[in-house]
Design a protein around this motif. Structure first.
Motif, mmCIF file in Angstrom:
data_model
loop_
_atom_site.group_PDB
_atom_site.id
_atom_site.type_symbol
_atom_site.label_atom_id
_atom_site.label_comp_id
_atom_site.label_asym_id
_atom_site.label_seq_id
_atom_site.Cartn_x
_atom_site.Cartn_y
_atom_site.Cartn_z
ATOM 1 N N ARG A 198 42.666 42.081 45.536
ATOM 2 C CA ARG A 198 43.230 43.413 45.252
ATOM 3 C C ARG A 198 43.142 43.749 43.777
ATOM 4 N N SER A 199 43.412 42.773 42.936
ATOM 5 C CA SER A 199 43.362 43.044 41.504
ATOM 6 C C SER A 199 41.939 43.376 41.052
ATOM 7 N N GLU A 209 45.709 38.640 46.737
ATOM 8 C CA GLU A 209 46.167 39.273 45.496
ATOM 9 C C GLU A 209 45.045 39.344 44.462
ATOM 10 N N ASP A 210 44.268 38.269 44.336
ATOM 11 C CA ASP A 210 43.146 38.286 43.396
ATOM 12 C C ASP A 210 42.111 39.336 43.804
ATOM 13 N N GLU A 224 41.519 47.031 42.043
ATOM 14 C CA GLU A 224 42.414 47.928 41.295
ATOM 15 C C GLU A 224 41.924 48.141 39.878
ATOM 16 N N GLN A 225 41.186 47.178 39.332
ATOM 17 C CA GLN A 225 40.662 47.317 37.968
ATOM 18 C C GLN A 225 39.634 48.436 37.888
#
Length: 80
Positions: free
Chosen positions: A73-74, A70-71, A77-78
């Motif tokens: 991916r974030s 998740e980290d 995505e930023q």
């Protein structure tokens, strides 16, 4: 080879023969094979290389240094 090239090419292209080793002066100088067989071989080699890199990386893996999915991916995505 020169006289029977067409017949040999037909055998290889139809995969009746896996590969044909071409000799010159009693020494192997080339290999003729079906395009799909060649691509399969290249794909398998790439898979083996990726597996070897993954195995090497696992030997130095430290769980406390890992980033969660998740980290990760974030982070990507930023950038969108």
């Amino acid at each position: 080879m020169a006289r029977g090239f067409s017949a040999h090419l037909k055998e290889v292209s139809a995969r009746q023969t896996d590969r044909l080793v071409i000799f010159k002066d009693n020494k192997p100088v080339a290999v003729m094979m079906n395009v799909q067989a060649y691509q399969d071989l290249v794909d398998e080699l790439e898979d083996l290389r990726i597996e070897a890199v993954a195995r090497d990386r696992l030997t130095t893996y430290e769980a406390d240094q890992a980033i969660s999915h998740e980290d990760m991916r974030s982070l990507f995505e930023q950038g969108d």
